[in-house]
Structures are given as C-alpha cells and as structure tokens.
Design a protein around this motif. Sequence first.
Motif, mmCIF file in Angstrom:
data_model
loop_
_atom_site.group_PDB
_atom_site.id
_atom_site.type_symbol
_atom_site.label_atom_id
_atom_site.label_comp_id
_atom_site.label_asym_id
_atom_site.label_seq_id
_atom_site.Cartn_x
_atom_site.Cartn_y
_atom_site.Cartn_z
ATOM 1 N N ALA A 20 -4.402 6.179 -0.781
ATOM 2 C CA ALA A 20 -4.698 5.253 0.305
ATOM 3 C C ALA A 20 -5.839 4.321 -0.094
ATOM 4 C CB ALA A 20 -5.064 6.038 1.561
ATOM 5 N N TYR A 21 -6.136 3.329 0.754
ATOM 6 C CA TYR A 21 -7.263 2.395 0.592
ATOM 7 C C TYR A 21 -7.094 1.470 -0.609
ATOM 8 C CZ TYR A 21 -9.181 5.986 3.615
ATOM 9 O OH TYR A 21 -9.355 6.895 4.621
ATOM 10 N N ARG A 22 -5.867 1.074 -0.919
ATOM 11 C CA ARG A 22 -5.645 0.196 -2.068
ATOM 12 C C ARG A 22 -4.819 -1.023 -1.653
ATOM 13 N NH1 ARG A 22 -4.497 0.054 -7.734
ATOM 14 N NH2 ARG A 22 -5.459 -1.934 -8.158
ATOM 15 N N ASN A 23 -4.814 -1.391 -0.371
ATOM 16 C CA ASN A 23 -3.944 -2.462 0.100
ATOM 17 C C ASN A 23 -4.636 -3.803 0.315
ATOM 18 O OD1 ASN A 23 -1.494 -1.076 0.153
ATOM 19 N ND2 ASN A 23 -2.040 -0.067 2.047
ATOM 20 N N HIS A 24 -5.771 -3.819 0.964
ATOM 21 C CA HIS A 24 -6.427 -5.101 1.233
ATOM 22 C C HIS A 24 -7.936 -4.883 1.263
ATOM 23 C CE1 HIS A 24 -7.186 -4.090 5.546
ATOM 24 N NE2 HIS A 24 -6.165 -3.318 5.336
ATOM 25 N N LYS A 82 -11.274 1.459 -7.462
ATOM 26 C CA LYS A 82 -9.888 0.990 -7.454
ATOM 27 C C LYS A 82 -9.082 1.616 -8.587
ATOM 28 C CE LYS A 82 -11.199 -3.422 -7.172
ATOM 29 N NZ LYS A 82 -11.117 -4.896 -7.058
ATOM 30 N N ARG A 86 7.398 6.538 1.620
ATOM 31 C CA ARG A 86 6.046 6.835 1.154
ATOM 32 C C ARG A 86 5.938 8.072 0.277
ATOM 33 N NH1 ARG A 86 5.699 4.151 5.818
ATOM 34 N NH2 ARG A 86 3.888 2.849 6.227
ATOM 35 N N LYS A 136 1.218 8.103 -2.786
ATOM 36 C CA LYS A 136 0.343 7.072 -3.327
ATOM 37 C C LYS A 136 -1.030 7.215 -2.681
ATOM 38 C CE LYS A 136 -0.022 2.094 -3.615
ATOM 39 N NZ LYS A 136 0.221 0.899 -2.847
#
Length: 65
Positions: free
Chosen positions: A27-31, A41, A13, A25
């Motif tokens: 956060a909060y950009r996965n699903h 985004k 990470r 990276k």
Amino acid sequence: MPKLKTNRGAAKRFKPTGGGGIKRKAAYRNHILTKKKMNRKRHLRGATMVHESDLLSVRRLLLIK
C-alpha cells in the motif's frame, strides 16, 4: 442453490500462490509520491504476502478453500 460470486475487487488485488499463500501489492504507492523518500518507495515496490491473521478473510472473498 445458486453459485457463489467471487468479490471482483479482491480478485484484482490478490493472487494465490502455489504453496497456499496469497500475494498482495504494498500500500501507499499510488499518489502523493513527491514527499515520500526514495528509500521508502523502493521498499514498497515488490509484492508481499498476506499476513496469516488476514488470510481467512481474503480466502472467503476469493472463494478459496
């Protein structure tokens, strides 16, 4: 005394930079991306630096002096 092991989850990470900082990276950009605005985004796209208050703990995980 045995060698210390790097935390492998942290190694995937975080990436150390040449100047002594550590990249991460956003956060909060996965699903569940459909409900998030494009503007939000877009700002989560790039890599950012680890905050100086968390730097010591991340360095311990990565075994960086």
